[in-house]
Design an enzyme around this catalytic site. Structure first.
Site, PDB file in Angstrom:
ATOM      1  N   HIS A  24      -1.430   5.525   7.495  1.00  0.00           N
ATOM      2  CA  HIS A  24      -0.409   5.738   8.521  1.00  0.00           C
ATOM      3  C   HIS A  24      -0.844   6.831   9.503  1.00  0.00           C
ATOM      4  O   HIS A  24      -0.063   7.728   9.843  1.00  0.00           O
ATOM      5  CB  HIS A  24       0.947   6.094   7.902  1.00  0.00           C
ATOM      6  CG  HIS A  24       1.602   4.926   7.197  1.00  0.00           C
ATOM      7  ND1 HIS A  24       0.907   3.956   6.558  1.00  0.00           N
ATOM      8  CD2 HIS A  24       2.902   4.588   7.065  1.00  0.00           C
ATOM      9  CE1 HIS A  24       1.744   3.072   6.041  1.00  0.00           C
ATOM     10  NE2 HIS A  24       2.960   3.411   6.333  1.00  0.00           N
ATOM     11  N   HIS A  80       8.742  -5.403   4.627  1.00  0.00           N
ATOM     12  CA  HIS A  80       8.460  -4.255   5.503  1.00  0.00           C
ATOM     13  C   HIS A  80       7.538  -4.715   6.626  1.00  0.00           C
ATOM     14  O   HIS A  80       6.612  -5.487   6.386  1.00  0.00           O
ATOM     15  CB  HIS A  80       7.813  -3.153   4.675  1.00  0.00           C
ATOM     16  CG  HIS A  80       7.530  -1.882   5.414  1.00  0.00           C
ATOM     17  ND1 HIS A  80       8.281  -1.428   6.476  1.00  0.00           N
ATOM     18  CD2 HIS A  80       6.554  -0.944   5.234  1.00  0.00           C
ATOM     19  CE1 HIS A  80       7.787  -0.280   6.909  1.00  0.00           C
ATOM     20  NE2 HIS A  80       6.745   0.030   6.188  1.00  0.00           N
ATOM     21  N   GLU A  82       5.483  -2.907   8.732  1.00  0.00           N
ATOM     22  CA  GLU A  82       4.253  -2.210   9.139  1.00  0.00           C
ATOM     23  C   GLU A  82       3.019  -3.077   8.865  1.00  0.00           C
ATOM     24  O   GLU A  82       3.017  -3.886   7.925  1.00  0.00           O
ATOM     25  CB  GLU A  82       4.138  -0.855   8.420  1.00  0.00           C
ATOM     26  CG  GLU A  82       4.891   0.237   9.157  1.00  0.00           C
ATOM     27  CD  GLU A  82       4.525   1.633   8.686  1.00  0.00           C
ATOM     28  OE1 GLU A  82       4.953   2.001   7.576  1.00  0.00           O
ATOM     29  OE2 GLU A  82       3.822   2.357   9.412  1.00  0.00           O
ATOM     30  N   ASP A  84       0.261  -2.841   7.450  1.00  0.00           N
ATOM     31  CA  ASP A  84      -0.420  -2.944   6.149  1.00  0.00           C
ATOM     32  C   ASP A  84       0.224  -4.006   5.254  1.00  0.00           C
ATOM     33  O   ASP A  84      -0.361  -4.421   4.254  1.00  0.00           O
ATOM     34  CB  ASP A  84      -0.507  -1.586   5.427  1.00  0.00           C
ATOM     35  CG  ASP A  84       0.790  -0.810   5.389  1.00  0.00           C
ATOM     36  OD1 ASP A  84       1.678  -1.082   6.221  1.00  0.00           O
ATOM     37  OD2 ASP A  84       0.929   0.067   4.520  1.00  0.00           O
ATOM     38  N   HIS A 146      10.792   3.551   3.612  1.00  0.00           N
ATOM     39  CA  HIS A 146      10.756   4.709   4.480  1.00  0.00           C
ATOM     40  C   HIS A 146      10.959   4.411   5.969  1.00  0.00           C
ATOM     41  O   HIS A 146      11.009   5.345   6.780  1.00  0.00           O
ATOM     42  CB  HIS A 146       9.418   5.434   4.281  1.00  0.00           C
ATOM     43  CG  HIS A 146       8.218   4.678   4.793  1.00  0.00           C
ATOM     44  ND1 HIS A 146       7.378   5.265   5.694  1.00  0.00           N
ATOM     45  CD2 HIS A 146       7.728   3.442   4.592  1.00  0.00           C
ATOM     46  CE1 HIS A 146       6.390   4.416   5.993  1.00  0.00           C
ATOM     47  NE2 HIS A 146       6.603   3.309   5.324  1.00  0.00           N
ATOM     48  N   ASP A 165       6.709  -0.362  -0.238  1.00  0.00           N
ATOM     49  CA  ASP A 165       6.177   1.007  -0.228  1.00  0.00           C
ATOM     50  C   ASP A 165       6.789   1.886  -1.328  1.00  0.00           C
ATOM     51  O   ASP A 165       6.135   2.821  -1.814  1.00  0.00           O
ATOM     52  CB  ASP A 165       6.431   1.674   1.125  1.00  0.00           C
ATOM     53  CG  ASP A 165       5.415   1.253   2.175  1.00  0.00           C
ATOM     54  OD1 ASP A 165       4.268   0.945   1.809  1.00  0.00           O
ATOM     55  OD2 ASP A 165       5.773   1.235   3.364  1.00  0.00           O
ATOM     56  N   TYR A 193       2.184  10.340  -2.565  1.00  0.00           N
ATOM     57  CA  TYR A 193       2.679   9.288  -1.667  1.00  0.00           C
ATOM     58  C   TYR A 193       4.106   9.601  -1.217  1.00  0.00           C
ATOM     59  O   TYR A 193       4.446   9.537  -0.033  1.00  0.00           O
ATOM     60  CB  TYR A 193       2.641   7.946  -2.415  1.00  0.00           C
ATOM     61  CG  TYR A 193       2.858   6.745  -1.535  1.00  0.00           C
ATOM     62  CD1 TYR A 193       1.777   6.040  -1.020  1.00  0.00           C
ATOM     63  CD2 TYR A 193       4.139   6.302  -1.220  1.00  0.00           C
ATOM     64  CE1 TYR A 193       1.966   4.931  -0.219  1.00  0.00           C
ATOM     65  CE2 TYR A 193       4.341   5.203  -0.420  1.00  0.00           C
ATOM     66  CZ  TYR A 193       3.246   4.522   0.077  1.00  0.00           C
ATOM     67  OH  TYR A 193       3.447   3.430   0.879  1.00  0.00           O
ATOM     68  N   HIS A 224       1.452  -1.110  -2.741  1.00  0.00           N
ATOM     69  CA  HIS A 224       0.246  -0.274  -2.810  1.00  0.00           C
ATOM     70  C   HIS A 224       0.064   0.200  -4.247  1.00  0.00           C
ATOM     71  O   HIS A 224       1.006   0.723  -4.851  1.00  0.00           O
ATOM     72  CB  HIS A 224       0.378   0.993  -1.952  1.00  0.00           C
ATOM     73  CG  HIS A 224       0.525   0.721  -0.490  1.00  0.00           C
ATOM     74  ND1 HIS A 224      -0.497   0.270   0.296  1.00  0.00           N
ATOM     75  CD2 HIS A 224       1.591   0.868   0.325  1.00  0.00           C
ATOM     76  CE1 HIS A 224      -0.074   0.138   1.537  1.00  0.00           C
ATOM     77  NE2 HIS A 224       1.199   0.491   1.587  1.00  0.00           N
TER      78      HIS A 224
HETATM   79 FE1  FEO Z   1       5.113   1.644   5.492  1.00  0.00          FE
HETATM   80 FE2  FEO Z   1       2.753   0.458   3.285  1.00  0.00          FE
HETATM   81  O1  FEO Z   1       3.592   0.729   4.927  1.00  0.00           O
END
Ligand code: FEO
Length: 393
Positions: A24, A80, A82, A84, A146, A165, A193, A224
């Site tokens: 990020h 999510h 984002e 990734d 988040h 996440d 994290y 992750h």
């Molecule tokens: Fe908020 Fe794993 O991205």
């Protein structure tokens, strides 16, 4: 990319990204990269939960086709937005005849902005369910854990939580569950994290944990890192502590120094804090990974912030880090400022007001020494710290 069979019909696709140096952006430097996990359920309706970074889509598509064995993907769940997790969204949508896409209201808005494409999204709300054959999916919105769009997906019959996440860590391993890798090591990574990604939104985490406490969870599968099975209650309990801002008997001393004088003061402060019975972490900000410092700060009771005078203000690395603490909305922190100066002590007021604004309650007057600290100075500083901590007990 490794494929793990979690049950007869459920597959985990895990891509280890050893090369990733920042997560990020520059706020979260990494030592060992990260992993991306995506989950496939081969039920009457084939369902994919999250995709992954665009750069891994070629291999992901090959692996998906192997498992799909000619079938299409009926449902794509976007937990999510984002990149990734949704970087490969269009690739999957356009190449696997996806019929339905499920996401939160905020997710829909962001996906449209991100991909400039008017895909038909079905918006879901907390406790809404989706029957995909033998299995039922249940959605929980987790806004600001988040990003505003975040949600998690629960597989009712297996009691699996696909948490995106939340509960993630940057463990780069092909092990599936935390107990295979060592829960202690997973916990350290999950803590880092949380401190760097989730901490500012802790007030939003508390109600999410409350909602999740009403369901039985046999395993948590984050997007992750490593999954949790036996350690589900342990990681949830740690999340509760972090979210509520629980502190331990620990002091973090952060500083930067031009000629070593502020460093000398930091050494004496560290010694006095240790002798007061505290666990002590002392970091020169410019020489340390910021993500590690944030991890240590998160559950520390005391934060001491020091700097030399630089152009009548703080050394820039210190100012920058105070801003970082401020944005992280830390809770239950006490501390003190310190530093060394030459011809101008102007930095002290700025340092104190910035540290205070960042949410650290100052429990004494700042400690400042003109030029090089003498033996007497250091002895005075030592005694002052001992007294302050004693009075604060
Ligand atoms: Fe908020 Fe794993 O991205």
């Amino acid at each position: 990319m490794v494929i793990k069979k979690l049950s007869d019909k459920i597959y985990m696709f895990r891509q280890v990204d050893w090369e990733l140096k920042e997560f990020h952006g520059p706020i979260y430097p990494l030592d060992n990269g990260t992993t991306y996990n995506s989950y496939l359920i081969l039920d009457e309706q084939v369902t994919l939960i999250d995709t992954m970074e665009d750069e891994f889509m070629s291999i992901f598509k090959i692996k998906l086709r192997e498992v799909l064995n000619g079938r299409d993907i009926d449902n794509l769940i976007v937990n999510h937005v984002e990149p990734d997790h949704s970087g490969g969204f269009l690739d999957i949508f356009e190449n696997f005849n996806v019929k339905n896409v499920y996401t939160s209201t905020s997710g829909k808005r962001s996906m449209q902005k991100q991909f400039f494409k008017d895909v038909e999204y079905t918006k879901v709300a907390t406790n809404e369910t989706l029957s995909i054959g033998e299995y039922t999916l249940k959605f929980f919105l987790t806004p600001f854990v988040h990003w505003p769009d975040n949600m998690v997906t629960y597989l009712v019959e297996e009691k699996f939580l696909f948490s995106n996440d939340a509960f993630g860590q940057h463990i780069t391993s092909t092990h599936t569950f935390a107990n295979e890798f060592g829960f202690g090591r997973v916990l350290e990574s999950a803590k880092e994290y949380y401190a760097n990604i989730v901490l500012p939104y802790s007030d939003r985490v508390v109600p999410v944990l409350e909602a999740l406490s009403n369901i039985e969870i046999k395993a948590i599968f984050p997007a992750h890192g490593i999954a949790y099975k036996d350690s589900v209650p342990l990681i949830i309990e740690e999340y509760r502590k972090w979210a509520e801002g629980e502190v331990v008997k620990k002091a973090v001393v952060i500083y930067d120094s031009m000629w070593g004088n502020s460093k000398t003061i930091s050494l004496t402060i560290g010694e006095a804090l240790y002798d007061s019975g505290l666990d002590v972490k002392r970091f020169q900000i410019s020489k340390m990974r910021s993500s590690t410092i944030m991890k240590e700060i998160m559950d520390a009771k005391y934060i001491f912030v020091g700097t030399g005078n630089h152009n009548s203000t703080m050394i820039p690395s210190v100012a920058d880090f105070i801003e970082r603490i401020s944005g992280s909305r830390v809770k239950n922190k006490k501390g003190l400022t310190f530093g060394s100066y030459g011809w101008s002590k102007d930095f002290a007021k700025k340092l104190e007001s910035r540290v205070s604004e960042a949410g650290i309650e100052l429990i004494g007057e700042g400690i400042y020494v003109n030029y090089v600290p003498t033996e007497e100075d250091l002895s005075e500083i030592y005694n002052k710290i001992i007294n302050i901590i004693e009075e604060d007990k």
